[in-house]
Enzyme design. Structure first.
Site, PDB file in Angstrom:
ATOM      1  N   ARG A   1       0.725  -1.096  -0.032  1.00 53.46           N
ATOM      2  CA  ARG A   1       0.113  -0.021   0.093  1.00 53.46           C
ATOM      3  C   ARG A   1       0.772   1.203   0.065  1.00 53.46           C
ATOM      4  NH1 ARG A   1      -2.558  -3.519   3.550  1.00 53.46           N
ATOM      5  NH2 ARG A   1      -1.762  -2.845   5.326  1.00 53.46           N
ATOM      6  N   ARG A   2       2.103   0.999  -0.239  1.00 55.99           N
ATOM      7  CA  ARG A   2       3.115   2.390  -0.407  1.00 55.99           C
ATOM      8  C   ARG A   2       3.953   2.487  -1.763  1.00 55.99           C
ATOM      9  NH1 ARG A   2       6.086   1.107   5.513  1.00 55.99           N
ATOM     10  NH2 ARG A   2       4.434   0.787   6.778  1.00 55.99           N
TER      11      ARG A   2
ATOM     12  N   CYS B   1       1.182  20.708 -10.871  1.00 50.51           N
ATOM     13  CA  CYS B   1      -0.149  20.665 -10.611  1.00 50.51           C
ATOM     14  C   CYS B   1      -0.622  19.247 -10.078  1.00 50.51           C
ATOM     15  CB  CYS B   1      -0.891  20.609 -12.071  1.00 50.51           C
ATOM     16  SG  CYS B   1      -0.579  22.407 -12.785  1.00 50.51           S
TER      17      CYS B   1
ATOM     18  N   SER C   1      -4.801  21.049  -9.141  1.00 53.53           N
ATOM     19  CA  SER C   1      -5.067  22.142 -10.069  1.00 53.53           C
ATOM     20  C   SER C   1      -5.244  21.619 -11.476  1.00 53.53           C
ATOM     21  CB  SER C   1      -4.180  23.258  -9.706  1.00 53.53           C
ATOM     22  OG  SER C   1      -4.535  24.499 -10.864  1.00 53.53           O
TER      23      SER C   1
ATOM     24  N   ASP D   1      -6.173  22.746 -15.462  1.00 49.31           N
ATOM     25  CA  ASP D   1      -6.789  23.723 -16.661  1.00 49.31           C
ATOM     26  C   ASP D   1      -7.490  22.786 -17.409  1.00 49.31           C
ATOM     27  OD1 ASP D   1      -7.027  24.941 -19.159  1.00 49.31           O
ATOM     28  OD2 ASP D   1      -4.964  25.170 -19.528  1.00 49.31           O
TER      29      ASP D   1
ATOM     30  N   HIS E   1     -10.715  23.929 -13.546  1.00 49.45           N
ATOM     31  CA  HIS E   1     -11.178  25.373 -13.950  1.00 49.45           C
ATOM     32  C   HIS E   1     -10.959  25.717 -15.284  1.00 49.45           C
ATOM     33  CE1 HIS E   1      -6.735  25.239 -12.783  1.00 49.45           C
ATOM     34  NE2 HIS E   1      -6.595  26.165 -13.757  1.00 49.45           N
ATOM     35  N   ILE E   2     -12.148  26.510 -15.821  1.00 51.66           N
ATOM     36  CA  ILE E   2     -11.957  27.045 -17.381  1.00 51.66           C
ATOM     37  C   ILE E   2     -11.557  28.436 -17.049  1.00 51.66           C
ATOM     38  CG2 ILE E   2     -13.189  27.569 -19.211  1.00 51.66           C
ATOM     39  CD1 ILE E   2     -15.365  25.323 -18.226  1.00 51.66           C
TER      40      ILE E   2
END
Length: 285
Positions: free
Chosen positions: A127-128, A146, A167, A169, A207-208
């Site tokens: 699990r590592r 990102c 994040s 784009d 996000h746009i």
């Protein structure tokens, strides 16, 4: 099964419908959602997540991935293979700083790529088995990745990935990233003799950019006819590359260097890929 592109289309529509408008970094207007966006990409059933609603250039994220996996941060390598959109992140010395590649190969002294490859070969149910990109101690003098965290889980010899991205784009970055993660899965699966599995991909801030709205509207119209163009592009390396590489590489670096020596040509078979026309849009820093 809902194909990745349908999920992506739904995410764009949901973001436009919710219409939360804020001013982002550098006073750039963006539109976003309150909740994260999640995609499920079954590489064995669906193949590589290439968009059909707009033309993509699938070789470019492959170059980026190998660049990162080799631990490189120099823009010269990318230029050699026709990738120029990282230039805006040059910190002034021809590199993007201690980000992405350096963090994969030397995160506080840990070679994460070697560690993941070793665990997949020797302890595949651990699990590592994970890669981390987030290092706040170094984010002042480098581009902030990102990507945040990638975990691998092997089930019935299928290599599955769980990606968390802080994040994304929506129009330019996310389609490219989904393809890059798929290449990562395929290359590691090839090296470790596993099957390509499913990518569970979550973006916390999808996000746009307002500047991309005209291009997105074109994409949404072009998307309607994408299914007629669909033919699966297999998510594993070609026989031609296997014969060239011949599994003589005892390390993951050997496989990566073979891809470079092969000039990134015919690693994957993109001949079945057909798409609606390319839609030009500006990469926003």
């Amino acid at each position: 099964m809902v194909h990745y592109e349908q999920q992506y289309y739904n995410a764009l529509k949901a973001t436009l419908k919710e219409d939360i408008r804020v001013t982002g970094r550098g006073d750039v207007p963006v539109i976003k959602l309150r909740k994260p966006v999640s995609f499920e990409i079954n590489l064995m059933k669906e193949g590589l997540p290439l968009l059909r609603g707009k033309k993509m250039f699938p070789d470019k994220p492959l170059v980026e991935l190998v660049w990162m996996m080799l631990g490189r941060n120099d823009l010269d390598f990318l230029h050699q293979y026709g990738v120029n959109y990282w230039d805006m992140f040059d910190i002034g010395d021809g590199t993007i700083g201690d980000s992405y590649g350096p963090r994969l190969r030397n995160f506080n002294g840990v070679d994460q790529i070697q560690q993941v490859a070793h665990l997949l070969l020797t302890d595949p149910y651990s699990r590592r088995i994970a890669l981390s990109f987030w290092d706040p101690s170094k984010d002042e003098d480098s581009i902030v990745p990102c990507y945040s965290f990638i975990q691998f889980k092997v089930i019935d010899n299928y290599l599955n990935m769980y990606v968390t991205q802080r994040s994304g784009d929506a129009f330019i970055g996310v389609p490219n990233d989904a393809l890059l993660f798929s290449y990562l899965n395929a290359i590691l699966a090839y090296y470790t003799n596993l099957y390509t599995g499913t990518i569970f991909y979550t973006i916390n801030d999808f996000h746009i950019y307002e500047e991309h709205l005209p291009a997105i509207n074109v994409y949404l119209k072009q998307y309607e006819g994408w299914i007629t163009l669909y033919e699966k592009v297999l998510a594993f390396v070609t026989q031609r590359f296997k014969e060239y590489e011949n599994k003589t590489s005892t390390t993951i670096d050997g496989v990566l260097n073979s891809i470079v020596a092969f000039n990134f040509d015919s690693i994957f078979n993109f001949k079945p890929y057909k798409a609606n026309p390319y839609i030009k849009a500006k990469v926003i820093k």
